[in-house]
Design a protein around this motif. Structure first.
Motif, PDB file in Angstrom:
ATOM      1  N   ARG A   1       0.725  -1.626   0.397  1.00 50.78           N
ATOM      2  CA  ARG A   1      -0.098   0.057   0.023  1.00 50.78           C
ATOM      3  C   ARG A   1       1.226   1.031   0.157  1.00 50.78           C
ATOM      4  O   ARG A   1       0.456   2.555  -0.139  1.00 50.78           O
ATOM      5  N   GLN A   2       1.975   1.326   0.100  1.00 47.75           N
ATOM      6  CA  GLN A   2       2.974   2.314   0.710  1.00 47.75           C
ATOM      7  C   GLN A   2       3.079   2.907  -1.160  1.00 47.75           C
ATOM      8  O   GLN A   2       3.692   4.400  -1.396  1.00 47.75           O
ATOM      9  N   ALA A   3       3.290   2.341  -2.178  1.00 47.61           N
ATOM     10  CA  ALA A   3       2.948   2.570  -3.284  1.00 47.61           C
ATOM     11  C   ALA A   3       2.401   2.556  -3.656  1.00 47.61           C
ATOM     12  O   ALA A   3       1.633   3.636  -5.135  1.00 47.61           O
TER      13      ALA A   3
ATOM     14  N   ALA B   1       7.254  -9.024  -0.696  1.00 45.10           N
ATOM     15  CA  ALA B   1       6.280  -7.919  -1.356  1.00 45.10           C
ATOM     16  C   ALA B   1       7.130  -6.617  -0.953  1.00 45.10           C
ATOM     17  O   ALA B   1       7.119  -6.070  -1.734  1.00 45.10           O
ATOM     18  N   VAL B   2       8.476  -6.416  -0.200  1.00 49.29           N
ATOM     19  CA  VAL B   2       9.346  -5.237  -0.059  1.00 49.29           C
ATOM     20  C   VAL B   2       9.812  -4.567  -1.592  1.00 49.29           C
ATOM     21  O   VAL B   2       9.837  -4.371  -2.057  1.00 49.29           O
ATOM     22  N   ALA B   3      10.391  -6.396  -2.249  1.00 53.31           N
ATOM     23  CA  ALA B   3      11.073  -6.061  -3.768  1.00 53.31           C
ATOM     24  C   ALA B   3       9.873  -5.057  -4.790  1.00 53.31           C
ATOM     25  O   ALA B   3       9.936  -4.508  -5.535  1.00 53.31           O
ATOM     26  N   ALA B   4       9.144  -6.178  -4.775  1.00 48.19           N
ATOM     27  CA  ALA B   4       7.160  -5.545  -5.251  1.00 48.19           C
ATOM     28  C   ALA B   4       6.932  -4.186  -4.719  1.00 48.19           C
ATOM     29  O   ALA B   4       6.686  -3.412  -6.357  1.00 48.19           O
TER      30      ALA B   4
ATOM     31  N   PHE C   1       9.861   2.612  -8.057  1.00 44.72           N
ATOM     32  CA  PHE C   1      10.621   2.759  -8.009  1.00 44.72           C
ATOM     33  C   PHE C   1      10.746   3.125 -10.123  1.00 44.72           C
ATOM     34  O   PHE C   1      11.368   3.701 -10.882  1.00 44.72           O
ATOM     35  N   THR C   2       9.594   2.691 -10.409  1.00 48.12           N
ATOM     36  CA  THR C   2       8.493   2.472 -11.602  1.00 48.12           C
ATOM     37  C   THR C   2       7.565   3.208 -11.741  1.00 48.12           C
ATOM     38  O   THR C   2       7.211   4.016 -12.569  1.00 48.12           O
ATOM     39  N   GLU C   3       7.756   4.188 -10.191  1.00 47.74           N
ATOM     40  CA  GLU C   3       6.163   4.776 -10.447  1.00 47.74           C
ATOM     41  C   GLU C   3       4.409   4.362 -11.157  1.00 47.74           C
ATOM     42  O   GLU C   3       4.198   4.938 -11.414  1.00 47.74           O
ATOM     43  N   GLU C   4       5.300   3.347 -10.669  1.00 44.04           N
ATOM     44  CA  GLU C   4       4.191   3.076 -11.539  1.00 44.04           C
ATOM     45  C   GLU C   4       2.575   2.471  -9.667  1.00 44.04           C
ATOM     46  O   GLU C   4       3.544   2.405  -8.472  1.00 44.04           O
ATOM     47  N   VAL C   5       1.933   2.483 -10.334  1.00 46.58           N
ATOM     48  CA  VAL C   5       0.207   2.746  -8.864  1.00 46.58           C
ATOM     49  C   VAL C   5      -0.423   1.116  -8.933  1.00 46.58           C
ATOM     50  O   VAL C   5      -0.740   1.137  -9.750  1.00 46.58           O
ATOM     51  N   PRO C   6      -0.090   0.251  -8.202  1.00 48.67           N
ATOM     52  CA  PRO C   6      -0.322  -1.375  -8.309  1.00 48.67           C
ATOM     53  C   PRO C   6      -1.608  -0.911  -7.773  1.00 48.67           C
ATOM     54  O   PRO C   6      -2.200  -0.626  -7.023  1.00 48.67           O
ATOM     55  N   GLY C   7      -2.916  -1.463  -8.409  1.00 51.83           N
ATOM     56  CA  GLY C   7      -3.916  -1.775  -8.987  1.00 51.83           C
ATOM     57  C   GLY C   7      -4.672  -2.762  -7.395  1.00 51.83           C
ATOM     58  O   GLY C   7      -4.034  -3.622  -7.517  1.00 51.83           O
TER      59      GLY C   7
ATOM     60  N   THR D   1       7.598   7.134   1.056  1.00 51.78           N
ATOM     61  CA  THR D   1       8.539   5.757   1.325  1.00 51.78           C
ATOM     62  C   THR D   1       9.578   5.793   0.196  1.00 51.78           C
ATOM     63  O   THR D   1      10.785   5.587   0.023  1.00 51.78           O
ATOM     64  N   ARG D   2       9.257   6.685  -1.264  1.00 50.16           N
ATOM     65  CA  ARG D   2      10.371   6.212  -2.246  1.00 50.16           C
ATOM     66  C   ARG D   2      11.903   7.233  -1.875  1.00 50.16           C
ATOM     67  O   ARG D   2      13.143   6.390  -2.103  1.00 50.16           O
TER      68      ARG D   2
END
Length: 205
Positions: free
Chosen positions: A102-104, A165-168, A174-180, A113-114
């Protein structure tokens, strides 16, 4: 005399927090770059004397910011895992893993977080190990529900799961993608399947 000492300690704590807040705000605003001491002091409304009374160096301040950020993540995950306790171990693992990534998912949270993780990988003497400490702290929270789901080696399983999970999280940050919701569910489902997987040592027998 005692009241004077306590007041002095409180002032010191407030100075430290103001410098940490200012340093983090500048790091976030610059996309993770380390700010100059002069800029930190100005943003905090402080002085060079106060800065070096609280921290030995800029690296020491950055390490403290990174440590505080990691503790914040761990506290949030602990809270989510505890809230799901009544629903069983799978719910706890789901809640904990979703809390990590959720941090992303929130824009402001992602920026903070980044910046923290970017500086955790930078060459400050101790901050470079923050990823290890973060994974270990998360593994300690996830080991018990992993054991209840039948993991043969709960701590190792929890450490592997937390590390993934931390790697994801780092990938999305760092790709600045927002996970849905679909991406988060895919990750959580995949990791839960790993927790439930048979112990490979038994399969070799």
């Amino acid at each position: 005399m005692q009241n004077s000492i306590l007041s002095s300690r409180r002032r010191g704590d407030l100075e430290v927090e103001a410098l940490l807040d200012a340093g983090l705000a500048l790091m976030v605003a610059s996309g993770g770059r380390r700010p100059r001491v002069a800029d930190i002091v100005a943003a905090a409304g402080s002085s060079n004397d106060a800065f070096y009374r609280c921290f030995d160096s800029k690296d020491a301040l950055v390490e403290a910011i990174v440590e505080r950020g990691a503790r914040t993540v761990v506290r949030y995950v602990r809270h989510r895992v505890a809230r799901a306790a009544a629903d069983g171990p799978e719910a706890q693992l789901r809640a904990g893993l979703a809390a990590v990534v959720r941090q992303a998912a929130d824009a402001e949270l992602a920026r903070r977080t980044r910046a923290v993780l970017a500086n955790g990988a930078a060459p400050a003497p101790h901050a470079g190990h923050i990823g290890v400490r973060l994974v270990d702290a998360l593994a300690a929270l996830l080991a018990q529900p992993a054991a209840e789901l039948g993991a043969a080696d709960p701590l190792r399983t929890a450490r592997t799961t937390a590390g993934a999970a931390v790697a994801a999280l780092q990938y999305w940050l760092f790709t600045e993608e927002v996970p849905g919701a679909a991406e988060v569910e895919h990750l959580v489902g995949f990791l839960l399947a790993g927790v439930r997987a048979p112990d490979p040592r038994r399969l070799r027998r």
